[in-house]
Write an enzyme that holds these catalytic residues in place. Structure first.
Site, PDB file in Angstrom:
ATOM      1  N   TYR A  18       0.994  -1.240  -0.119  1.00 36.79           N
ATOM      2  CA  TYR A  18       0.116  -0.033  -0.025  1.00 36.79           C
ATOM      3  C   TYR A  18       0.751   1.256   0.018  1.00 36.79           C
ATOM      4  O   TYR A  18       0.713   2.336  -0.834  1.00 36.79           O
ATOM      5  CB  TYR A  18      -0.966   0.007   1.333  1.00 36.79           C
ATOM      6  CG  TYR A  18      -1.832   1.347   1.266  1.00 36.79           C
ATOM      7  CD1 TYR A  18      -2.675   1.468   0.525  1.00 36.79           C
ATOM      8  CD2 TYR A  18      -1.303   2.320   2.327  1.00 36.79           C
ATOM      9  CE1 TYR A  18      -3.464   2.930   0.533  1.00 36.79           C
ATOM     10  CE2 TYR A  18      -1.974   3.454   2.559  1.00 36.79           C
ATOM     11  CZ  TYR A  18      -2.977   3.742   1.692  1.00 36.79           C
ATOM     12  OH  TYR A  18      -3.794   4.961   1.632  1.00 36.79           O
ATOM     13  N   TYR A  34      -6.314  10.909  10.808  1.00 38.56           N
ATOM     14  CA  TYR A  34      -5.987  11.017  12.086  1.00 38.56           C
ATOM     15  C   TYR A  34      -6.347  12.182  12.647  1.00 38.56           C
ATOM     16  O   TYR A  34      -6.607  12.405  14.103  1.00 38.56           O
ATOM     17  CB  TYR A  34      -4.458  10.807  11.769  1.00 38.56           C
ATOM     18  CG  TYR A  34      -4.015   9.642  11.312  1.00 38.56           C
ATOM     19  CD1 TYR A  34      -4.249   8.527  11.776  1.00 38.56           C
ATOM     20  CD2 TYR A  34      -2.885   9.441  10.705  1.00 38.56           C
ATOM     21  CE1 TYR A  34      -4.035   7.213  11.642  1.00 38.56           C
ATOM     22  CE2 TYR A  34      -2.366   8.287  10.253  1.00 38.56           C
ATOM     23  CZ  TYR A  34      -2.834   7.098  10.467  1.00 38.56           C
ATOM     24  OH  TYR A  34      -2.490   5.843  10.113  1.00 38.56           O
ATOM     25  N   GLU A  68       4.206   2.105  15.322  1.00 35.54           N
ATOM     26  CA  GLU A  68       5.106   1.738  14.423  1.00 35.54           C
ATOM     27  C   GLU A  68       4.156   1.517  12.790  1.00 35.54           C
ATOM     28  O   GLU A  68       4.553   2.245  11.918  1.00 35.54           O
ATOM     29  CB  GLU A  68       6.033   0.680  14.214  1.00 35.54           C
ATOM     30  CG  GLU A  68       7.098   0.187  13.289  1.00 35.54           C
ATOM     31  CD  GLU A  68       8.144   1.311  13.097  1.00 35.54           C
ATOM     32  OE1 GLU A  68       8.361   1.435  11.766  1.00 35.54           O
ATOM     33  OE2 GLU A  68       8.349   2.341  13.802  1.00 35.54           O
TER      34      GLU A  68
END
Length: 164
Positions: free
Chosen positions: A26, A132, A84
């Site tokens: 991706y 986000y 991560e």
């Protein structure tokens, strides 16, 4: 829709490896994936685990993961969690799994008395950045990520004084 978040076990190693490779695809970084499953398993589930993984499920089917570890804020005097990797398979996006994974990590931060949850996002990933920000995350524009790897890492290591 039924969502569930669970801690990964060693038995999940093939799934974790598959999800990491899907994330790399991706992000257009598949050429940078170099781990082998045995080493990954030892680092995640061995005598000294370096990171934790949670698996996100939609209707009982694993569709995503978050891999994270603790860091430490000297200014806060407290640990934090560094995310991560976060990945949800494309076919499961929109089900709320990404938000559920982040909310789970936020809960771990609160339970573990952490000062913050932080991560990096690729500049070109506008959908992720918007997502986000919708959750309350803020961009740390004044910071630049630095990295020493490849041949530069052992070269720098050779410059270290001998341990006492």
């Amino acid at each position: 829709m039924t969502l569930a978040i669970r801690s990964a076990t060693r038995a999940d190693l093939p799934l974790i490896a598959d999800l990491i490779r899907a994330l790399a695809d991706y992000e257009k970084l598949a050429h940078e994936v170099r781990f082998d499953d045995a080493t990954l398993g030892a680092k995640l589930f061995g005598e000294r685990p370096y990171a934790e993984v949670v698996i996100g499920e939609v209707k009982g089917v694993a569709q995503g993961f978050a891999l994270f570890f603790h860091n430490f804020s000297t200014f806060e005097g407290k640990p934090g969690i560094y995310l991560e990797d976060l990945f949800v398979r494309p076919e499961a996006r929109g089900a709320g799994l990404g938000k559920a994974l982040l909310a789970h990590l936020a809960r771990l931060c609160v339970e573990r008395d952490c000062a913050r949850l932080e991560w990096s996002v690729l500049d070109w990933n506008a959908p992720a950045i918007g997502f986000y920000q919708s959750l309350g995350a803020r961009m740390m524009d004044e910071w630049t990520v630095m990295r020493v790897d490849g041949d530069a890492l052992p070269a720098l290591a050779r410059a270290a004084p001998s341990a006492a």
